[in-house]
Structure formats: structure tokens, C-alpha cells
Design a protein around this motif. Structure first.
Motif, PDB file in Angstrom:
ATOM      1  N   GLU A   1     -11.127  19.091  25.251  1.00  0.00           N
ATOM      2  CA  GLU A   1      -9.831  19.011  24.080  1.00  0.00           C
ATOM      3  C   GLU A   1     -10.648  19.647  22.834  1.00  0.00           C
ATOM      4  N   MET A   2     -11.787  19.193  22.625  1.00  0.00           N
ATOM      5  CA  MET A   2     -12.267  19.649  21.200  1.00  0.00           C
ATOM      6  C   MET A   2     -12.859  21.171  21.102  1.00  0.00           C
ATOM      7  N   GLN A   3     -13.306  21.650  22.455  1.00  0.00           N
ATOM      8  CA  GLN A   3     -13.613  22.924  22.685  1.00  0.00           C
ATOM      9  C   GLN A   3     -12.187  23.798  22.428  1.00  0.00           C
ATOM     10  N   ALA A   4     -11.247  23.455  22.958  1.00  0.00           N
ATOM     11  CA  ALA A   4      -9.802  23.894  22.886  1.00  0.00           C
ATOM     12  C   ALA A   4      -9.500  24.010  21.419  1.00  0.00           C
ATOM     13  N   ALA A   5      -9.531  22.712  20.814  1.00  0.00           N
ATOM     14  CA  ALA A   5      -9.262  22.642  19.300  1.00  0.00           C
ATOM     15  C   ALA A   5      -9.775  23.830  18.500  1.00  0.00           C
ATOM     16  N   MET A   6     -11.102  23.894  18.863  1.00  0.00           N
ATOM     17  CA  MET A   6     -11.943  24.643  17.905  1.00  0.00           C
ATOM     18  C   MET A   6     -11.753  26.319  18.007  1.00  0.00           C
TER      19      MET A   6
ATOM     20  N   LYS B   1     -10.608  22.277   5.775  1.00  0.00           N
ATOM     21  CA  LYS B   1      -9.313  22.476   5.880  1.00  0.00           C
ATOM     22  C   LYS B   1      -8.794  22.634   7.258  1.00  0.00           C
ATOM     23  N   PHE B   2      -9.271  23.463   8.175  1.00  0.00           N
ATOM     24  CA  PHE B   2      -9.077  23.486   9.649  1.00  0.00           C
ATOM     25  C   PHE B   2      -8.935  22.258  10.384  1.00  0.00           C
ATOM     26  N   ILE B   3     -10.236  21.250  10.069  1.00  0.00           N
ATOM     27  CA  ILE B   3     -10.388  20.313  10.619  1.00  0.00           C
ATOM     28  C   ILE B   3      -9.524  19.075  10.432  1.00  0.00           C
TER      29      ILE B   3
ATOM     30  N   ASP C   1     -10.762  11.245  15.959  1.00  0.00           N
ATOM     31  CA  ASP C   1     -11.387   9.957  15.985  1.00  0.00           C
ATOM     32  C   ASP C   1     -12.052   9.810  14.706  1.00  0.00           C
ATOM     33  N   GLU C   2     -12.642   8.638  14.382  1.00  0.00           N
ATOM     34  CA  GLU C   2     -13.361   8.160  13.272  1.00  0.00           C
ATOM     35  C   GLU C   2     -14.814   8.783  13.259  1.00  0.00           C
ATOM     36  N   ALA C   3     -15.346   8.621  14.525  1.00  0.00           N
ATOM     37  CA  ALA C   3     -16.609   9.063  14.684  1.00  0.00           C
ATOM     38  C   ALA C   3     -16.838  10.707  14.382  1.00  0.00           C
TER      39      ALA C   3
END
Ligand code: HAM
Length: 420
Positions: free
Chosen positions: A213-218, A184-186, A192-194
Motif C-alpha cells: 500500500e505504501m509502494q502504491a501511495a508513493m 506536503k505530499f506525505i 500511522d504514527e511510526a
């Protein structure tokens, strides 16, 4: 005609003398504690059916999706050079019926593994691991024992600047509950698709995404550790209690994601402080569904793989390399043909009782041979010339301080055993 030199393939690690002695010492020291704990050797093929890894290690992993050395053999079968050891051990345990005998099955292994990664210091395309697997026992005590054996291996080579990180991936119910919320969070992130398709196979992978950016988002993503069922929590608490009791310090890292998909329950990593980017010197954990998805019974298991190349780099960084600095115990210098044949007999006898003996075969002048003796790294040197044969005794020279003792040839073995 001048031939071009051929070089080793890019990114392989190899160890020639004198470094090979340090490598061998690190490898044997790392696995010695497992042997003391009753683990038995398992020798496996370095290539396997590709399906073993795609199914066992998991399609969402970098190892399977990007790093496998896969090729078709002459019979049209898809073959892969092993990127890790656990799946192969499982295959062999099932195939040899070891899971039907005494449990747990406790095995150790040592050898080359292959991952087509981008080579850099401490990251190779062919590298070495020692590892253990304990299969068929679901008990936090064995989780603690497995971690302690790895820790003892690192301590045996004298490493100090490393830390142990642990977490628990819980049981199937814990993971299912967490997965719902994590997905749900993701879904709210704009990926992106990959990345989305990786998340669909194993959403935990996103914690391991190195992009800032992924580290921040997570950062605010739900953590599996907060979803552990009461049983999983109790199990993890017990593992930690045993580690405390053993005096093994650890940090709980709820964001740790191992690079292989089969993990469940207790997972851990050893991280060395002096190695830069490639700092993982070993890791492992529980893999409770692996045997079943490889067609065997539903038995649990836990194990580790330690990186021998990285442990050697760590030992060098900490300055703790201490393999035997002498490559032989005795260096015999025969000065003529008769002496040469005497040297051959003597060397055979001495080696027979475990004394490492080298012979200087070159017919060099004495001075040159003495130089070779100095360089040989031998503890003792004897020269055998006409005088020595006539008198039946030799002068045994201790290379560390130059002390010379006269010894009867017939008593050389006794004298060396006393001295070494
Ligand atoms: P792994 O974490 O993928 O685990 O690898 C174990 C260790 O092998 C790493 O900590 C690292 O020291 C070393 N290693 C991995 N890749 C490379 C590389 N490209 N170059 C140099 N060293 C490397 C496993 O392989 C699991 N099979 C461990 C395990 C056993 N889990 C349960 N049982």
C-alpha cells in the motif's frame, strides 16, 4: 558426564575449509582493484561509541533504530558493534588528523559488520564487507572512479548477472526544495504514527517502505531527481558521461533509497539477478555533510561497501568460483623417524622459497598415507623411505596425471620451481 555442544550464534556467517578458500579468494579479488588505484589500508575497531552511529548513520534508518548491537561496557559507556564502515573511517580520519594532510584521503577496509536483522539466505547478523572511502575531493571524476573500482571487483571474480543502479540526491538546495514538496505530499497520505515520525526525520525513507500500500501511495510522489539544481544536474550528467566512457552500463533509478542517512549527490547500488530477496551485493555514494556532523571540517567524501558473503553466493550461483584448487604444492610422506626429520628440513627450505609444502606426520601404512596424499589436494607427492635416503633421490609424482620423475633430493627445489 556428557557435555552439550555449543552452537554459533543465530545468523552469523562463518567459513570453514574448504569453502573458506573460495571466501578468501572472493574477498581479496573484490578489494584488489582499490589497492591498484592507490587506496591504503585502514584497520578500525569493531566497536565504537554508540553516538558515532546514531549521529553518523541517522536515527531514521532501520540500521540505527532496530538493528544495532548496543551494550554498556564495564565502565558504563554505551558501545555498539559497527553496523557499517563509513562512520568509523570518518571518526578515525578526524582523530588522526588525516584530513589536514594530502587530499583526498583514500583508504580501504575489510572485516566483519553487525546488524541484528532477521536472518535468511544472504542476510546475516555478522557479515563481511570490503569497502573504500575517498575523502576531500568533490569531483564527478572520482565518483566515476569509485563506481568503476567496485565494478572491477565484481568483474574480477567473474560475475556477469548484475546491474548497476545510480541516482543523485543532489546538493543541499535540491534536497531542501524537494523535501518541502515531498512533505506536503506525505501530509495528504493517511499514515500511522511510526511512519509519520520516520518521514519527519527523512521523508525519502518512505520510498523504501516495502508494504504494497505504501509502494502504491508513493507512485505519484515527487522525485528528487526532478528537483536537482543546475549544478547538481551537471554534476550527475558528468558522472554518467564518465561511466559511459568507461563502458560501465547503469540504470538511473530515481526511487533508490540507501539504507543510511548520510548520502548526498551520487549514490549507487549493485544488484545481482540470481540472489532473490537479498540481491544487493554492494552500494555506496557521496556523503558531503558527514565529516562535519561528526565534529570534523566540512569535507566531502564518497565510497562503497561490497558484501563479501553475497558476492560469494553470487559467484556460486553463476558457477564462477575459481580459487586455486590445490591447497599445497608438495606433500611429503616420510616413512620413518629419520625420514621425518629430513622431511622437516626439506619442508622448511621449500616453504622459504614460497613452495607450499605439507608433511604427512601420521605413522600410517604407506597405502593410508597415499590416500591422504590424494585427498590433500597437493600438486605433487614424494615418498621418502630408506631407499630414497640411501640413493639421495626421490620420485616426484604429479597428481594430476600420475607422471613420475626421478629427482635428486638436493635438486628438488629447482625441479619444483621449474614445474609449478
Ligand atoms: P550498505 O548498503 O548498508 O552500505 O552495505 C553494503 C553491502 O553490505 C550491501 O550491499 C550488502 O551486500 C552487504 N550487507 C549489508 N547488510 C548485510 C547483511 N545483514 N548480511 C549480509 N550482507 C549485508 C554501507 O554499509 C555503506 N557503509 C557503504 C558505503 C561506504 N557508502 C559510502 N561508503
Amino acid at each position: 558426564m556428557k557435555y552439550e555442544k555449543i552452537q554459533a550464534p543465530k545468523g552469523v556467517s562463518e567459513y570453514a575449509p574448504p569453502l573458506s578458500a573460495a571466501f578468501e579468494w572472493v574477498r581479496e579479488s573484490l578489494i584488489a582493484p582499490a589497492k591498484l588505484a592507490g587506496y591504503q589500508l585502514i584497520e578500525l575497531p569493531v566497536f565504537e561509541d554508540t553516538a558515532l552511529f546514531s549521529r553518523g548513520v541517522g536515527e531514521s534508518t532501520d540500521v540505527v533504530s532496530k538493528e544495532m548491537y548496543t551494550f554498556e561496557d564495564r565502565g558504563g559507556r554505551s558501545i555498539t558493534l559497527r553496523p557499517e564502515g563509513t562512520a568509523g573511517v570518518m571518526r578515525a580520519v578526524i582523530e588522526n588528523g588525516l584530513d589536514r594532510g594530502q587530499l583526498p584521503v583514500k583508504v580501504w577496509y575489510s572485516g566483519q559488520f553487525f546488524r541484528a536483522e532477521r536472518p535468511q539466505a544472504g542476510r546475516y547478523r555478522q557479515f563481511y564487507q570490503v569497502g573504500i572511502e575517498a575523502i576531500g575531493l568533490d569531483d564527478p571524476a572520482i565518483d566515476a572512479e569509485v563506481i568503476a573500482i567496485a565494478d572491477q571487483g565484481f568483474k574480477a571474480i567473474g560475475l556477469r548477472n548484475y546491474r548497476l543502479e545510480i541516482t543523485s540526491l543532489g546538493d543541499a538546495n535540491s534536497r531542501a526544495a524537494h523535501r518541502v514538496d515531498l512533505l506536503k505530499f506525505i501530509a495528504k497520505l493517511n499514515l500511522d504514527e511510526a511512519t509519520n515520525s520516520r518521514a519527519a526525520i527523512n521523508p525519502l525513507r518512505l520510498f523504501d517502505d516495502k508494504r504494497p500500500e505504501m509502494q502504491a501511495a508513493m507512485q505519484s510522489a515527487p522525485l528528487l531527481l526532478d528537483y536537482l539544481s543546475p549544478e547538481s544536474l551537471a554534476n550527475f550528467a558528468q558522472v554518467k558521461k564518465y561511466l559511459d566512457q568507461l563502458g560501465i552500463s547503469y540504470q538511473v533509478n530515481p526511487r533508490m533509497v540507501r539504507g543510511l542517512d548520510y548520502y548526498t549527490g551520487t549514490t549507487f547500488e549493485f544488484i545481482h539477478e540470481d540472489l532473490g530477496a537479498q540481491s544487493g551485493i554492494g552500494g555506496g555514494g557521496r556523503y558531503d555533510g558527514l565529516m562535519e556532523i561528526l565534529g570534523g571540517q566540512s569535507l566531502s567524501g564518497i565510497g562503497f561497501g561490497l558484501g563479501v558473503d553475497r558476492a560469494l553466493l553470487a559467484a556460486q550461483a553463476e558457477g564462477v568460483i575459481s580459487p586455486d584448487q590445490f591447497t599445497s604444492d608438495l606433500f611429503i610422506i616420510p616413512l620413518g623417524d629419520d625420514q621425518k626429520s629430513l622431511a622437516l628440513t626439506l619442508a622448511a627450505q621449500l616453504r622459504g622459497v614460497g613452495i607450499r609444502t605439507e608433511i604427512a606426520f601420521g605413522d600410517r601404512a604407506l597405502k593410508g598415507t597415499m590416500k591422504a596424499a590424494d585427498k590433500s589436494g597437493s600438486r605433487y607427492v614424494v615418498i621418502i623411505g630408506d631407499d630414497e635416503v640411501a640413493s639421495g633421490s626421490v620420485e616426484l609424482k604429479r597428481m594430476s596425471d600420475g607422471t613420475i620423475t626421478s629427482v635428486k633430493i638436493s635438486e628438488l627445489q629447482k625441479a619444483l620451481i621449474g614445474a609449478l
